[in-house]
Design a protein around this motif. Structure first.
Motif, PDB file in Angstrom:
ATOM      1  N   PRO A  47      33.212  40.324  25.513  1.00 11.34           N
ATOM      2  CA  PRO A  47      32.623  39.255  24.693  1.00 11.34           C
ATOM      3  C   PRO A  47      33.328  37.909  24.799  1.00 11.34           C
ATOM      4  CG  PRO A  47      33.882  40.769  23.322  1.00 11.34           C
ATOM      5  CD  PRO A  47      33.846  41.372  24.693  1.00 11.34           C
ATOM      6  N   HIS A  48      34.469  37.843  25.456  1.00  9.34           N
ATOM      7  CA  HIS A  48      35.217  36.595  25.587  1.00  9.34           C
ATOM      8  C   HIS A  48      35.571  36.354  27.046  1.00  9.34           C
ATOM      9  CE1 HIS A  48      35.508  37.080  21.287  1.00  9.34           C
ATOM     10  NE2 HIS A  48      36.229  38.190  21.416  1.00  9.34           N
ATOM     11  N   PRO A  49      35.874  35.111  27.405  1.00 12.43           N
ATOM     12  CA  PRO A  49      36.278  34.833  28.785  1.00 12.43           C
ATOM     13  C   PRO A  49      37.529  35.633  29.154  1.00 12.43           C
ATOM     14  CG  PRO A  49      35.772  32.790  27.630  1.00 12.43           C
ATOM     15  CD  PRO A  49      35.787  33.872  26.597  1.00 12.43           C
ATOM     16  N   VAL A  50      37.544  36.191  30.349  1.00 16.56           N
ATOM     17  CA  VAL A  50      38.676  36.989  30.803  1.00 16.56           C
ATOM     18  C   VAL A  50      38.789  36.843  32.317  1.00 16.56           C
ATOM     19  CG1 VAL A  50      37.288  39.086  31.075  1.00 16.56           C
ATOM     20  CG2 VAL A  50      39.731  39.280  30.713  1.00 16.56           C
ATOM     21  N   ALA A  51      40.028  36.811  32.811  1.00 15.86           N
ATOM     22  CA  ALA A  51      40.266  36.739  34.251  1.00 15.86           C
ATOM     23  C   ALA A  51      40.388  38.166  34.774  1.00 15.86           C
ATOM     24  CB  ALA A  51      41.537  35.941  34.539  1.00 15.86           C
ATOM     25  N   LEU A  52      39.304  38.678  35.364  1.00 13.56           N
ATOM     26  CA  LEU A  52      39.257  40.068  35.829  1.00 13.56           C
ATOM     27  C   LEU A  52      39.486  40.117  37.334  1.00 13.56           C
ATOM     28  CD1 LEU A  52      38.651  43.032  35.009  1.00 13.56           C
ATOM     29  CD2 LEU A  52      36.266  42.573  35.658  1.00 13.56           C
ATOM     30  N   ARG A  53      40.437  40.938  37.742  1.00 12.42           N
ATOM     31  CA  ARG A  53      40.738  41.114  39.164  1.00 12.42           C
ATOM     32  C   ARG A  53      40.668  42.604  39.495  1.00 12.42           C
ATOM     33  NH1 ARG A  53      46.498  39.724  42.234  1.00 12.42           N
ATOM     34  NH2 ARG A  53      45.749  40.046  44.384  1.00 12.42           N
ATOM     35  N   ILE A  54      39.901  42.959  40.505  1.00 10.26           N
ATOM     36  CA  ILE A  54      39.738  44.350  40.925  1.00 10.26           C
ATOM     37  C   ILE A  54      40.416  44.541  42.267  1.00 10.26           C
ATOM     38  CG2 ILE A  54      38.066  46.163  41.475  1.00 10.26           C
ATOM     39  CD1 ILE A  54      36.049  44.551  39.727  1.00 10.26           C
ATOM     40  N   LEU A  55      41.267  45.565  42.348  1.00 10.01           N
ATOM     41  CA  LEU A  55      41.999  45.826  43.583  1.00 10.01           C
ATOM     42  C   LEU A  55      41.771  47.274  44.021  1.00 10.01           C
ATOM     43  CD1 LEU A  55      44.120  44.054  41.548  1.00 10.01           C
ATOM     44  CD2 LEU A  55      45.282  43.873  43.751  1.00 10.01           C
ATOM     45  N   VAL A  56      41.510  47.455  45.298  1.00  3.75           N
ATOM     46  CA  VAL A  56      41.453  48.786  45.910  1.00  3.75           C
ATOM     47  C   VAL A  56      42.822  49.055  46.520  1.00  3.75           C
ATOM     48  CG1 VAL A  56      40.396  50.226  47.691  1.00  3.75           C
ATOM     49  CG2 VAL A  56      38.978  48.636  46.364  1.00  3.75           C
ATOM     50  N   LEU A  57      43.514  50.047  46.012  1.00  6.89           N
ATOM     51  CA  LEU A  57      44.860  50.383  46.469  1.00  6.89           C
ATOM     52  C   LEU A  57      44.746  51.558  47.436  1.00  6.89           C
ATOM     53  CD1 LEU A  57      46.684  50.276  43.003  1.00  6.89           C
ATOM     54  CD2 LEU A  57      46.046  48.369  44.506  1.00  6.89           C
ATOM     55  N   ASP A  58      44.730  51.265  48.718  1.00  2.02           N
ATOM     56  CA  ASP A  58      44.413  52.273  49.734  1.00  2.02           C
ATOM     57  C   ASP A  58      45.670  52.800  50.409  1.00  2.02           C
ATOM     58  OD1 ASP A  58      43.144  53.895  51.536  1.00  2.02           O
ATOM     59  OD2 ASP A  58      42.622  52.266  52.913  1.00  2.02           O
ATOM     60  N   ASP A  59      46.109  53.985  49.991  1.00  2.00           N
ATOM     61  CA  ASP A  59      47.233  54.623  50.663  1.00  2.00           C
ATOM     62  C   ASP A  59      46.808  55.310  51.953  1.00  2.00           C
ATOM     63  OD1 ASP A  59      49.467  53.894  49.307  1.00  2.00           O
ATOM     64  OD2 ASP A  59      49.820  55.814  48.321  1.00  2.00           O
ATOM     65  N   GLY A  60      45.502  55.255  52.266  1.00  2.00           N
ATOM     66  CA  GLY A  60      45.015  55.811  53.531  1.00  2.00           C
ATOM     67  C   GLY A  60      45.021  54.800  54.660  1.00  2.00           C
ATOM     68  N   ARG A  61      45.210  53.500  54.295  1.00  2.00           N
ATOM     69  CA  ARG A  61      45.284  52.434  55.301  1.00  2.00           C
ATOM     70  C   ARG A  61      44.100  52.506  56.271  1.00  2.00           C
ATOM     71  NH1 ARG A  61      50.240  54.068  53.930  1.00  2.00           N
ATOM     72  NH2 ARG A  61      50.273  55.828  55.369  1.00  2.00           N
ATOM     73  N   ARG A  62      42.884  52.456  55.713  1.00  2.00           N
ATOM     74  CA  ARG A  62      41.683  52.621  56.527  1.00  2.00           C
ATOM     75  C   ARG A  62      40.925  51.307  56.665  1.00  2.00           C
ATOM     76  NH1 ARG A  62      39.280  57.075  52.765  1.00  2.00           N
ATOM     77  NH2 ARG A  62      40.578  55.884  51.306  1.00  2.00           N
ATOM     78  N   ALA A  63      40.508  51.015  57.871  1.00  2.02           N
ATOM     79  CA  ALA A  63      39.757  49.791  58.131  1.00  2.02           C
ATOM     80  C   ALA A  63      38.424  49.814  57.390  1.00  2.02           C
ATOM     81  CB  ALA A  63      39.540  49.625  59.632  1.00  2.02           C
ATOM     82  N   ALA A  64      37.789  50.981  57.324  1.00  2.00           N
ATOM     83  CA  ALA A  64      36.500  51.079  56.634  1.00  2.00           C
ATOM     84  C   ALA A  64      36.641  50.760  55.153  1.00  2.00           C
ATOM     85  CB  ALA A  64      35.912  52.483  56.828  1.00  2.00           C
ATOM     86  N   MET A  65      37.757  51.173  54.536  1.00  2.00           N
ATOM     87  CA  MET A  65      37.978  50.875  53.120  1.00  2.00           C
ATOM     88  C   MET A  65      38.236  49.383  52.931  1.00  2.00           C
ATOM     89  SD  MET A  65      37.915  52.455  50.202  1.00  2.00           S
ATOM     90  CE  MET A  65      38.266  54.190  50.535  1.00  2.00           C
ATOM     91  N   ARG A  66      38.984  48.791  53.844  1.00  2.62           N
ATOM     92  CA  ARG A  66      39.230  47.344  53.771  1.00  2.62           C
ATOM     93  C   ARG A  66      37.917  46.573  53.906  1.00  2.62           C
ATOM     94  NH1 ARG A  66      42.433  46.983  57.757  1.00  2.62           N
ATOM     95  NH2 ARG A  66      40.859  46.341  59.285  1.00  2.62           N
ATOM     96  N   ASP A  67      37.058  47.021  54.816  1.00  2.00           N
ATOM     97  CA  ASP A  67      35.765  46.349  55.003  1.00  2.00           C
ATOM     98  C   ASP A  67      34.904  46.484  53.754  1.00  2.00           C
ATOM     99  OD1 ASP A  67      36.595  45.739  57.544  1.00  2.00           O
ATOM    100  OD2 ASP A  67      35.455  47.348  58.524  1.00  2.00           O
ATOM    101  N   MET A  68      34.938  47.654  53.128  1.00  2.00           N
ATOM    102  CA  MET A  68      34.156  47.842  51.904  1.00  2.00           C
ATOM    103  C   MET A  68      34.624  46.886  50.814  1.00  2.00           C
ATOM    104  SD  MET A  68      34.271  49.166  48.596  1.00  2.00           S
ATOM    105  CE  MET A  68      35.650  50.309  48.586  1.00  2.00           C
ATOM    106  N   ALA A  69      35.940  46.755  50.646  1.00  2.00           N
ATOM    107  CA  ALA A  69      36.468  45.838  49.634  1.00  2.00           C
ATOM    108  C   ALA A  69      36.023  44.407  49.922  1.00  2.00           C
ATOM    109  CB  ALA A  69      37.994  45.941  49.596  1.00  2.00           C
ATOM    110  N   LEU A  70      36.028  44.026  51.189  1.00  2.80           N
ATOM    111  CA  LEU A  70      35.591  42.681  51.566  1.00  2.80           C
ATOM    112  C   LEU A  70      34.113  42.493  51.241  1.00  2.80           C
ATOM    113  CD1 LEU A  70      36.296  39.990  52.977  1.00  2.80           C
ATOM    114  CD2 LEU A  70      35.637  41.060  55.141  1.00  2.80           C
ATOM    115  N   GLU A  71      33.298  43.509  51.532  1.00  2.00           N
ATOM    116  CA  GLU A  71      31.870  43.425  51.254  1.00  2.00           C
ATOM    117  C   GLU A  71      31.599  43.302  49.753  1.00  2.00           C
ATOM    118  OE1 GLU A  71      30.328  46.957  52.947  1.00  2.00           O
ATOM    119  OE2 GLU A  71      30.784  46.387  55.026  1.00  2.00           O
ATOM    120  N   GLU A  72      32.403  43.968  48.950  1.00  2.00           N
ATOM    121  CA  GLU A  72      32.195  43.960  47.510  1.00  2.00           C
ATOM    122  C   GLU A  72      32.872  42.779  46.827  1.00  2.00           C
ATOM    123  OE1 GLU A  72      30.187  45.857  45.879  1.00  2.00           O
ATOM    124  OE2 GLU A  72      29.637  47.056  47.629  1.00  2.00           O
TER     125      GLU A  72
END
Length: 611
Positions: free
Chosen positions: A146-171
């Motif tokens: 209900p109020h302004p908030v600085a929201l940051r979403i991070l994918v923490l990938d311990d698999g170090r996968r290019a596909a996961m990095r690409d998904m985060a970029l797409e989202e």
């Protein structure tokens, strides 16, 4: 369920996506609490009476060692009942408060220039399917506040996968990884905290899907400066819900309305019953709605690894305090060796500084069970006495283990991690915890020692069937007069204390976990290293009967034993009472083993649902 099922046009989620979240647990009731506490006290008194009789008047002198092993197991089981009743002793929900508007609403020391809250949502992943994590990310992006908030979403990938990095970029979210997987999930979170600055942060597993109002309903608790974290229940949206007992009985041939009426009568006495529900015992309501909720009043609810919100200041400050305590203890040790009193202070300061420099700051303890370990450390903080809050309403949805293999991986990690924690940090000896906190943490750990008493109690009737040797010299009238009232009172107390929450599967799987918990105990006692193995999110394509081989052996022994015992009772009428008592316990134990055997024997079916 295959990986393709998750990624295809008709994902596995489609079969369960529309399921509504379960209703809130029954509100606290003074009347129900009084009834439960009265029955609990009565039960414990009757149990003490039974054990007194067992130790003083019932041992079989012809098999004294066997008798002592069994009565010792009964005593340990009784202690478990005491700890369970203490965990359920009182239900108290914390008062809800309005969502904070700005940082100063949650800060212990207000900022000179106030600003919107900074919230980090940390989605941890190791080897889970990319599309599974994508759904969690999208739900995090759909959070409302209900109020302004600085929201940051991070994918923490311990698999170090290019596909996961690409998904985060797409989202349009941040992607973060590291060179090694040191410290398991705790190390992954540590790396995230080093690269973020949120006032509060939310911990999610790869399959943790936040409901839109998650922040709105949880952040208000942080208006209290000493609240360090808020834990919410984990709801597994894909657990089979089964058929309500009234409808199941009504569908039986010849029952109809009479069956429906009978089912309603049963539910009125014992609460809701669903036939075929939760075949793997993964419905977590018994733990969250009862155990976690029952610890709010004494500030002993702990973090469960996902679906929780944390105050960054509390986590970091507690970690720094532990580093300082280590530095001080080493400094005092070295200074004590210096004979010159004038130099001791200088040496102590130098050693403390060097120790602090060399000691790694770990916000979450590097351990397989980092959640409960860190919770206990923060509860024991001598300066702040950080508070935890359990919020009783479901605000996340997750995937349950898909088969017995996944269930075994998950539960073995829980068991071995908790048992190792009991070895490293026995809550009864941790300084700073209150008496109630010690008991609550000890209760959680004690439950994983159950094989020490369940195995002798399961095998005792089988021993009688095959050998005619019993741990009690008379299993007739005196035995039932002592144990009968205790068992009846125990069941009534559990019905009152767990009203509205299904617990049958939890009870069955607690006993059926005897082999897994025994393996975990042996793993820890022998000092074998713990490994963080992620619960598989895809279903195996075959049955898992090998995982329940011990159960099959015991069930076979039970069946053969009952036949042998019946023949003995017919030939020797004096043994009929012993046959009845041992058959009673054997059938109860068999009923607890059958669900996991049935689940392991079920053929995989499209969509990942157990057949």
């Amino acid at each position: 369920m295959s990986t393709e099922t998750l990624q295809g046009p008709a994902p596995y989620f489609a079969t369960v996506e529309c399921r509504p979240a379960p209703s809130d647990p029954p509100p606290p009731s003074a009347a129900r609490t009084f009834v439960f506490q009265s029955l609990a006290v009565c039960t414990l008194a009757l149990g003490a009476r039974y054990l007194s009789w067992r130790w003083t008047a019932s041992l079989n002198p012809g098999a004294l060692a066997f008798s002592i092993v069994v009565v010792s197991s009964e005593t340990l089981a009784y202690l478990g009942a005491v700890l369970l009743f203490l965990s359920l002793w009182r239900i108290e929900d914390p008062p809800r408060r309005a969502p904070p508007r700005t940082t100063n609403d949650v800060a212990a020391e207000p900022l000179q220039e106030d600003r919107p809250l900074r919230i980090d949502v940390l989605v941890t992943t190791l080897g889970e399917p990319v599309e599974l994590v994508r759904r969690s990310v999208r739900d995090a992006k759909a959070l409302v506040y209900p109020h302004p908030v600085a929201l940051r979403i991070l994918v923490l990938d311990d698999g170090r996968r290019a596909a996961m990095r690409d998904m985060a970029l797409e989202e349009g979210v941040d992607y973060l990884t590291r060179r090694t997987n040191a410290g398991f999930k705790a190390g992954n979170l540590k790396n995230a905290l080093e690269h973020t600055d949120g006032d509060l942060f939310v911990i999610c597993d790869a399959d943790t899907r936040l409901l839109p109002t998650f922040l709105e309903e949880t952040l208000g608790y942080f208006r209290e400066p000493l609240v360090a974290w808020v834990q919410t229940p984990q709801w597994f949206l894909d657990v089979p819900v089964g058929t309500p007992l009234p409808e199941w009985l009504a569908s039986r041939r010849g029952l109809g309305r009479a069956g429906r009426a009978l089912g309603r009568l049963v539910e009125r006495c014992v609460g809701p019953v669903a036939v075929g529900a939760d075949p793997l015992g993964t419905d977590a309501r018994a733990f969250y709605d009862l155990v976690q909720r029952g610890r709010n009043w004494c500030n002993a609810s702990f973090c469960c690894g996902a679906g929780s919100v944390h105050r960054r200041e509390a986590v970091i400050e507690s970690a720094l305090r532990r580093v300082g305590a280590t530095a001080r203890s080493r400094a005092l040790l070295h200074a004590a060796r210096v004979p010159d009193p004038a130099l001791r202070a200088t040496v102590a300061a130098a050693v403390a500084l060097e120790t602090a420099r060399r000691t790694e700051v770990t916000p979450f303890e590097f351990h397989v069970s980092e959640d409960i370990y860190t919770s206990m450390r923060m509860h024991a903080d001598p300066r702040h006495r950080w508070r935890s809050v359990y919020h009783p309403r479901v605000l996340t949805r997750m995937l349950s283990p898909q088969d017995v293999l996944s269930w075994t991986v998950q539960r073995f990690r829980y068991a071995s991690g908790t048992l190792d924690l009991a070895r490293r940090a026995n809550p009864l000896a941790v300084r700073g915890l209150t008496a109630w906190q010690r008991l609550m943490y000890a209760s959680t750990m004690y439950a994983y020692f159950a094989p020490l008493w369940t195995i002798p109690l399961v095998l005792s009737p089988i021993v009688w069937f095959f050998t005619g040797v019993a741990p009690i010299h008379d299993l007739g009238g005196p035995f039932w007069r002592h144990i009968g009232p205790f068992l009846v009172s125990m069941r009534l107390a559990l019905i009152a204390g767990t009203w509205g929450t299904p617990t049958l599967r939890s009870e069955q799987y607690h006993l059926a976990s005897f082999w897994l918990h025994l393996r975990a105990l042996a793993h820890v006692v022998t000092g074998r290293p713990l490994r963080f193995r992620v619960t598989p999110k895809v279903r195996t394509a075959h049955r898992s009967l090998g995982l329940v081989a011990p159960h099959l052996v015991v069930l076979a022994a039970m069946g053969i034993g009952i036949v042998i015992g019946a023949a003995r009772a017919l030939a020797e009428p004096s043994s009929a009472a012993a046959f009845v008592a041992n058959t009673f316990w054997t059938l109860h134990n068999a009923s607890c083993f059958l669900p996991i055997v049935r689940a392991a024997a079920s053929a995989p079916r499209a969509g990942g649902v157990l057949a």
